[in-house]
Design an enzyme around this catalytic site. Structure first.
Site, PDB file in Angstrom:
ATOM      1  N   ASP A 352       0.844  -1.214   0.092  1.00  0.00           N
ATOM      2  CA  ASP A 352       0.131  -0.017  -0.028  1.00  0.00           C
ATOM      3  C   ASP A 352       0.910   1.209  -0.150  1.00  0.00           C
ATOM      4  O   ASP A 352       1.936   1.303   0.506  1.00  0.00           O
ATOM      5  CB  ASP A 352      -0.850   0.071   1.116  1.00  0.00           C
ATOM      6  N   GLU A 381       1.621  -0.407  -5.019  1.00  0.00           N
ATOM      7  CA  GLU A 381       0.511   0.622  -5.298  1.00  0.00           C
ATOM      8  C   GLU A 381       1.308   1.895  -5.803  1.00  0.00           C
ATOM      9  O   GLU A 381       1.599   2.583  -5.017  1.00  0.00           O
ATOM     10  CB  GLU A 381      -0.378   0.892  -4.166  1.00  0.00           C
ATOM     11  N   ASP A 448     -10.577   1.282  -4.208  1.00  0.00           N
ATOM     12  CA  ASP A 448     -10.252   2.713  -4.098  1.00  0.00           C
ATOM     13  C   ASP A 448     -11.006   3.540  -5.284  1.00  0.00           C
ATOM     14  O   ASP A 448     -10.670   4.719  -5.490  1.00  0.00           O
ATOM     15  CB  ASP A 448      -8.756   3.050  -4.302  1.00  0.00           C
TER      16      ASP A 448
END
Ligand code: CA
Length: 591
Positions: A352, A381, A448
């Site tokens: 992340d 990410e 997201d």
């Protein structure tokens, strides 16, 4: 010729080892400015004194024993043409220059020392060649073979399935309530995942990407409290092991989400800082700009505040940023990385906010994962151009939002023209080595983003068309839980609705389509990894797109009129009218 536009850089995506001794060499030039590019290449030590050799590369006494290869035009973007040659070099060393012929008739040579008139090329091989000094296998970008034939399935554990009501948080919402608020809990857990593995096998997916499962106070768990504990609302380690073993038994790989950029403010480390301030033994674990450090309660429990005395994820007081340059923090996080591989046999980490963590840390992280398990996959990410992380010593791939975003922006939202979409897709492919593009993580939606069907304004034909187009692209696809049943949802928390398990509420036609699409993708995984992406037709006016991926070709109608097409092989997948035409939003993929 616009020589200023010529660009090449050795040991980058412009010159790299594809296999042990096959090198891919690319050069970029201004669009439509070049007639021909020839690669002159050879071993830097192969010289002949006999006077026999390639006349292009002769100095007064000696002759460089070089070879010539005409480079192929690989891709075109808004401003540039890219040329590529694939060369095999058994001696594992390579010197090379480019002979470039402009559309205007000018002929130059591009060398390590810059652009030179063609006549001076006679000495170039000796004094100005680009060089790959030695092909080090250890430095070659490698991704696991198994990554090629994956179709991933993303699970947001709190919303996938509630298999055990005894571990539910207090005041859970009814599973049938399809309007989640930011702080809501529904009771989803790992038992729910275990109970529904048959669903995943029927769908055909062979990889699960789990959003975080470690102990944390929120429903999304991106604010980790304890990286070494499964969240009690999800289950425990014994159950988690059972899920992984059961997934592996079905040929399903498992990827966990690691949030190492920041930690939850409920973590013992951050609590210790709040309590002991400058005397805290954890004060160097964070980026603290001044003392006293005040927690979120002092900023009125704000979700967001720009007046903090410490660095955070975005401006979120609840997520203090970890100092990954600190040796203790490194040791702590690296042990966590190894622990879940060693004890639970996970196959991949998804990282992340990976771009906000330092490169030095990620290089150590990669080494730890590689030592713990062969063929480990690491997904970062990163939403923007990601070359620095994809050299071979950090990540295997990134979440390919830019790539899939261009597809959405043409097919679904019409923000791009057809030629702009193609230019963007080509440009993205040219940012990376081929073996990187093969394993990029292609998502049309996630926890997201809004769901793809919502972006398509509920148009299921359009959703099927854009999915089929995406599955034909380089990179590996991922299904966000529930898309297979045509779930809708806007930006989060709306895209995190509970999974629809009531049969009467599921879209079974969409499920059948995804099942077919996943099977197609797995059957052709190798072809789709190895082959280039060739645009055969892209007609802005009619909206007809035709592309080739090796033995496969696809025709997509993004226009307003139904069209006939030439049959050219066995149909693999299609969305056609009853009389066999490609209607608007239709497509056909041939073998
Ligand atoms: Ca539960």
């Amino acid at each position: 010729m616009n020589t200023a536009a010529l660009y090449h850089r050795p040991e980058s995506e412009f010159a790299y080892l594809y296999t042990q001794n096959e090198v891919h060499v690319r050069v970029r030039a201004a669009k439509e400015d070049i007639k021909k590019v020839t690669l002159i290449y050879g071993d830097p030590y192969s010289w002949s004194t006999s006077g026999v050799g390639n006349a292009d590369n002769q100095d007064t006494q000696n002759v460089w024993l070089s070879h010539k290869k005409v480079m192929q035009k690989l891709a075109t973007t808004e401003t540039s043409d890219y040329f590529e040659a694939k060369v095999s070099v058994p001696t594992k060393r390579l010197d090379y220059v480019f002979v470039v012929e402009g559309a205007d008739g000018e002929k130059i040579i591009l060398t390590d020392k810059g652009v030179m008139p063609y006549k001076r090329a006679l000495l170039i091989s000796k004094y100005g060649a680009f060089r790959l000094p030695y092909f080090h296998e250890v430095d070659r970008f490698q991704a696991p073979e198994w990554a090629h034939d994956r179709v991933w399935y993303q699970i947001f554990p709190e919303r996938f399935a509630n298999g055990d009501t005894s571990n539910d948080p207090e005041n859970v919402k009814a599973w049938t309530d399809t309007a989640p608020d930011r702080q809501d809990f529904y009771g989803g857990d790992l038992q729910g995942v275990l109970d529904h593995l048959d669903h995943l096998s029927t769908l055909g997916v062979n990889g699960i990407y789990f959003c975080p499962v470690f102990k944390a106070s929120t429903n999304h768990k991106y604010d980790t409290e304890d990286y070494l504990a499964i969240d009690p609302h999800f289950g425990d380690k014994k159950l988690f092991k059972k899920v992984i073993d059961a997934a592996h038994a079905r040929g399903i790989k498992v990827m966990l989400d690691a949030v190492f950029n920041h930690i939850g403010d409920t973590s013992p480390q951050w609590q210790d800082v709040l309590e002991n301030q400058e005397r805290s033994r954890y004060k160097d674990w964070f980026h603290i700009n001044s003392f006293p450090v005040v927690g979120d309660e002092a900023v009125d429990n704000a979700e967001v505040s720009e007046n903090l005395s410490y660095d955070t994820f975005a401006f979120t007081p609840h997520m203090p940023k970890l100092n990954t340059a600190n040796a203790e923090v490194q040791a702590y996080l690296l042990e966590i990385a190894a622990y879940w591989i060693r004890e639970f046999d996970i196959d991949a980490w998804r990282l992340d906010v990976a771009d906000e963590v330092d490169h030095a840390f990620w290089k150590k992280f990669r080494a730890v994962c590689d030592a713990a398990k062969d063929d480990f996959y690491i997904l970062g990410e990163v939403w923007h151009s990601a070359q620095p992380w994809l050299v071979g010593d950090e990540f295997s791939a990134v979440m390919n939002y830019t790539y899939t975003g261009a597809i959405e922006d043409y097919f679904l939202t019409h923000k791009l023209t057809l030629s702009q979409m193609i230019a963007t897709l080509n440009e993205q492919l040219m940012l990376y080595r081929k073996q990187t593009s093969q394993v990029m993580f292609n998502v049309l939606d996630s926890h997201d983003t809004p769901r793809v069907l919502t972006v398509a304004k509920g148009d299921k034909d359009l959703m099927r068309q854009v999915e089929a187009f995406t599955y034909l692209q380089p990179g590996v696809p991922c299904i966000y839980y529930g898309d297979e049943f045509a779930m809708t949802g806007g930006m989060d928390p709306d895209c995190r609705k509970p999974m629809v398990w009531a049969a009467e509420k599921q879209d079974h036609a969409m499920f059948a389509f995804f099942k077919e699409l996943v099977a197609f993708r797995k059957m052709w995984a190798r072809e789709l990894a190895e082959s280039e992406l060739d645009w055969l037709r892209a007609d802005e006016k009619s909206g007809l797109i035709e592309l080739r991926r090796g033995a496969l070709s696809g025709v997509f109608n993004t226009g307003k009129k139904a069209v006939s097409y030439d049959k050219r092989g066995k149909v693999q997948l299609s969305q056609l009218t009853a009389d066999g035409k490609i209607a608007p939003k239709g497509f056909v993929i041939f073998r």
